[in-house]
Motif scaffolding. Structure first.
Motif, PDB file in Angstrom:
ATOM      1  N   TYR A 212       0.838  -1.204   0.000  1.00 46.07           N
ATOM      2  CA  TYR A 212       0.000   0.000   0.000  1.00 46.07           C
ATOM      3  C   TYR A 212       0.873   1.254   0.000  1.00 46.07           C
ATOM      4  O   TYR A 212       1.780   1.387   0.822  1.00 46.07           O
ATOM      5  N   ASP A 213       0.590   2.170  -0.946  1.00 45.41           N
ATOM      6  CA  ASP A 213       1.224   3.496  -0.966  1.00 45.41           C
ATOM      7  C   ASP A 213       0.114   4.523  -1.152  1.00 45.41           C
ATOM      8  O   ASP A 213      -0.463   4.623  -2.236  1.00 45.41           O
ATOM      9  N   GLY A 214      -0.187   5.252  -0.093  1.00 48.42           N
ATOM     10  CA  GLY A 214      -1.308   6.199  -0.127  1.00 48.42           C
ATOM     11  C   GLY A 214      -0.889   7.651  -0.267  1.00 48.42           C
ATOM     12  O   GLY A 214      -1.694   8.548   0.022  1.00 48.42           O
ATOM     13  N   GLY A 215       0.349   7.908  -0.697  1.00 48.45           N
ATOM     14  CA  GLY A 215       0.789   9.307  -0.829  1.00 48.45           C
ATOM     15  C   GLY A 215       0.637  10.020   0.510  1.00 48.45           C
ATOM     16  O   GLY A 215       1.074   9.497   1.541  1.00 48.45           O
ATOM     17  N   ASP A 216       0.010  11.181   0.495  1.00 47.99           N
ATOM     18  CA  ASP A 216      -0.194  11.945   1.735  1.00 47.99           C
ATOM     19  C   ASP A 216      -1.665  11.961   2.165  1.00 47.99           C
ATOM     20  O   ASP A 216      -2.152  12.946   2.738  1.00 47.99           O
ATOM     21  N   LEU A 217      -2.384  10.892   1.897  1.00 43.82           N
ATOM     22  CA  LEU A 217      -3.790  10.817   2.332  1.00 43.82           C
ATOM     23  C   LEU A 217      -3.883  11.134   3.822  1.00 43.82           C
ATOM     24  O   LEU A 217      -2.997  10.774   4.603  1.00 43.82           O
ATOM     25  N   THR A 218      -4.959  11.784   4.192  1.00 46.07           N
ATOM     26  CA  THR A 218      -5.123  12.189   5.595  1.00 46.07           C
ATOM     27  C   THR A 218      -6.307  11.466   6.251  1.00 46.07           C
ATOM     28  O   THR A 218      -7.087  10.773   5.602  1.00 46.07           O
ATOM     29  N   TRP A 219      -6.386  11.656   7.527  1.00 49.37           N
ATOM     30  CA  TRP A 219      -7.245  10.951   8.485  1.00 49.37           C
ATOM     31  C   TRP A 219      -8.662  10.612   7.987  1.00 49.37           C
ATOM     32  O   TRP A 219      -9.087   9.448   8.047  1.00 49.37           O
ATOM     33  N   ASN A 220      -9.417  11.631   7.549  1.00 54.77           N
ATOM     34  CA  ASN A 220     -10.834  11.383   7.233  1.00 54.77           C
ATOM     35  C   ASN A 220     -11.024  10.517   5.997  1.00 54.77           C
ATOM     36  O   ASN A 220     -11.927   9.678   5.959  1.00 54.77           O
ATOM     37  N   ILE A 221     -10.182  10.726   5.000  1.00 57.61           N
ATOM     38  CA  ILE A 221     -10.334   9.910   3.788  1.00 57.61           C
ATOM     39  C   ILE A 221      -9.751   8.511   4.015  1.00 57.61           C
ATOM     40  O   ILE A 221     -10.271   7.520   3.481  1.00 57.61           O
ATOM     41  N   GLU A 222      -8.732   8.393   4.840  1.00 60.82           N
ATOM     42  CA  GLU A 222      -8.217   7.063   5.199  1.00 60.82           C
ATOM     43  C   GLU A 222      -9.335   6.232   5.829  1.00 60.82           C
ATOM     44  O   GLU A 222      -9.446   5.026   5.586  1.00 60.82           O
ATOM     45  N   ASP A 223     -10.145   6.918   6.631  1.00 64.65           N
ATOM     46  CA  ASP A 223     -11.240   6.221   7.304  1.00 64.65           C
ATOM     47  C   ASP A 223     -12.202   5.609   6.283  1.00 64.65           C
ATOM     48  O   ASP A 223     -12.699   4.492   6.463  1.00 64.65           O
ATOM     49  N   ARG A 224     -12.438   6.366   5.207  1.00 67.88           N
ATOM     50  CA  ARG A 224     -13.389   5.880   4.194  1.00 67.88           C
ATOM     51  C   ARG A 224     -12.839   4.694   3.412  1.00 67.88           C
ATOM     52  O   ARG A 224     -13.595   3.944   2.797  1.00 67.88           O
ATOM     53  N   LEU A 225     -11.515   4.513   3.427  1.00 63.59           N
ATOM     54  CA  LEU A 225     -10.938   3.328   2.757  1.00 63.59           C
ATOM     55  C   LEU A 225     -11.263   2.030   3.503  1.00 63.59           C
ATOM     56  O   LEU A 225     -11.210   0.954   2.921  1.00 63.59           O
ATOM     57  N   VAL A 226     -11.565   2.159   4.787  1.00 75.46           N
ATOM     58  CA  VAL A 226     -11.771   0.927   5.578  1.00 75.46           C
ATOM     59  C   VAL A 226     -13.112   0.865   6.303  1.00 75.46           C
ATOM     60  O   VAL A 226     -13.403  -0.115   6.997  1.00 75.46           O
ATOM     61  N   CYS A 227     -13.947   1.909   6.178  1.00 75.87           N
ATOM     62  CA  CYS A 227     -15.255   1.906   6.831  1.00 75.87           C
ATOM     63  C   CYS A 227     -16.287   2.543   5.897  1.00 75.87           C
ATOM     64  O   CYS A 227     -16.010   3.615   5.363  1.00 75.87           O
TER      65      CYS A 227
END
Ligand SMILES: [Zn+2]
Length: 348
Positions: A212-227
């Motif tokens: 996994y390489d997510g660049g500089d993704l931040t907290w709220n959008i990271e959450d949407r990747l898993v919930c």
């Protein structure tokens, strides 16, 4: 002496079965180089077929582009970069692309789309330089797009899939609202108004191996990747989001991805933050944490042991970390070449 009689036979064997014929058909590894650009970003992937994908290019100027070109040309033996993704428009990600293109040909450019309006965190001269370099030929990535790479018959199946781009994750139609309440332990952060949230995030699959390489993704959008659903799955290797800064690397993302190995692409004074390091240590599936740099602003307790750090000192040689995945995709080795340290891990 017996060896004297054996020698001509060995020479004959070498003539009849020259070594290059063997190595040409021998299955090759998939290699990932975490290049030291001191808290900026540059990750180079080289496939078993010899194709290459670079994610981000560090700062403008000679140093970062030079280090990337050195690894590509001298270490990986490439003659060109086949595919290059700029995860987002910040200086530490797009900055080196113009200089790099002068050092090694770059064939295909990808990004999350040129910005329609320039927000205060973007620098117009960098976007302009990128437009000049790509001559308008860059491809805008959307979630679920693939970067076309060859999957040779003799090795595991290879795929690079886009998980997120321009603030949208797999399965979503729009980027807003950024904050979408989900689940019982939902713990949002203030809305991120920077281009970080637009980062292109990718998942590389090579048989069982997942990176996994997510660049500089931040907290709220990271959450949407898993919930509500884990769209990424379980991974083997997690490159820390956003250089290992606390404003990214939502614990719900890390817990869902369950990486065995984490690589923090930090600098001596950027990223690799103590809170993030503690968060990683609390995830039981994580066996090893590697850092491109020791964070010199924190204590030993907040850093991995030296044998897991490519650069201990702030005044560094720009040591990279190399990860090689077996042609079957079933295991991989992480090496710090400058320290001659290697460890192997099984893919999940
Ligand atoms: Zn960054």
């Amino acid at each position: 002496m017996k060896w004297k009689r054996l020698l001509p036979l060995a020479l004959l064997t070498a003539l009849l079965f020259p070594h290059p014929a063997v190595s040409k058909t021998a299955p090759k590894t998939l290699d990932i180089y975490f290049i030291d650009v001191e808290g900026r970003a540059a990750t180079l992937i080289v496939t078993p077929a010899g194709q290459s994908l670079l994610v981000d290019s560090g700062f403008p100027g000679d140093r970062d582009a030079g280090r990337i070109a050195d690894v590509a040309l001298k270490v990986a033996g490439l003659t060109q970069i086949d595919h290059y993704i700029t995860t987002h428009w910040h200086r530490d990600h797009v900055g080196g692309s113009t200089r790099l293109a002068q050092l090694i040909p770059i064939k295909h450019y990808y990004d999350h789309g040129l910005p329609a309006t320039l927000t205060s965190d973007l620098q117009p001269e960098l976007i302009e330089a990128y437009k000049q370099t790509t001559q308008g030929q860059s491809v805008t990535l959307k979630p679920d797009d693939r970067i076309k790479l060859l999957s040779p018959k003799y090795s595991a199946r290879l795929e690079v899939r886009v998980l997120a781009s321009a603030g949208v994750v797999l399965g979503e139609k729009t980027a807003s609202p950024q904050i979408r309440p989900c689940g019982e332990d939902f713990d949002p952060r203030p809305e991120d108004k920077t281009d970080n949230v637009n980062s292109v995030g990718i998942l590389l699959s090579f048989g069982d191996f997942q990176f996994y390489d997510g660049g500089d993704l931040t907290w709220n959008i990271e959450d949407r990747l898993v919930c509500p659903r884990n769209l990424v799955g379980v991974v083997d290797v997690f490159q820390s989001d956003h250089h290992g800064l606390d404003v990214s690397n939502n614990p719900r993302l890390i817990r869902a991805l369950k990486p065995r190995v984490t690589v923090i692409n930090d600098g001596p004074r950027k990223g690799g933050e103590a809170g993030f390091y503690a968060r990683l240590k609390s995830v039981k599936e994580i066996e090893a944490i590697y850092q491109i740099h020791r964070n010199v602003r924190t204590t030993d307790r907040d850093n991995a042991p030296s044998g897991f750090i490519a650069n201990d000192e702030e005044a560094c040689q720009g040591n990279f970390i190399k990860l090689s995945v077996d042609p079957t995709g079933k295991s991989y080795t992480v090496t710090i070449p400058a320290k001659q340290i290697s460890r192997s891990y099984r893919s999940r």
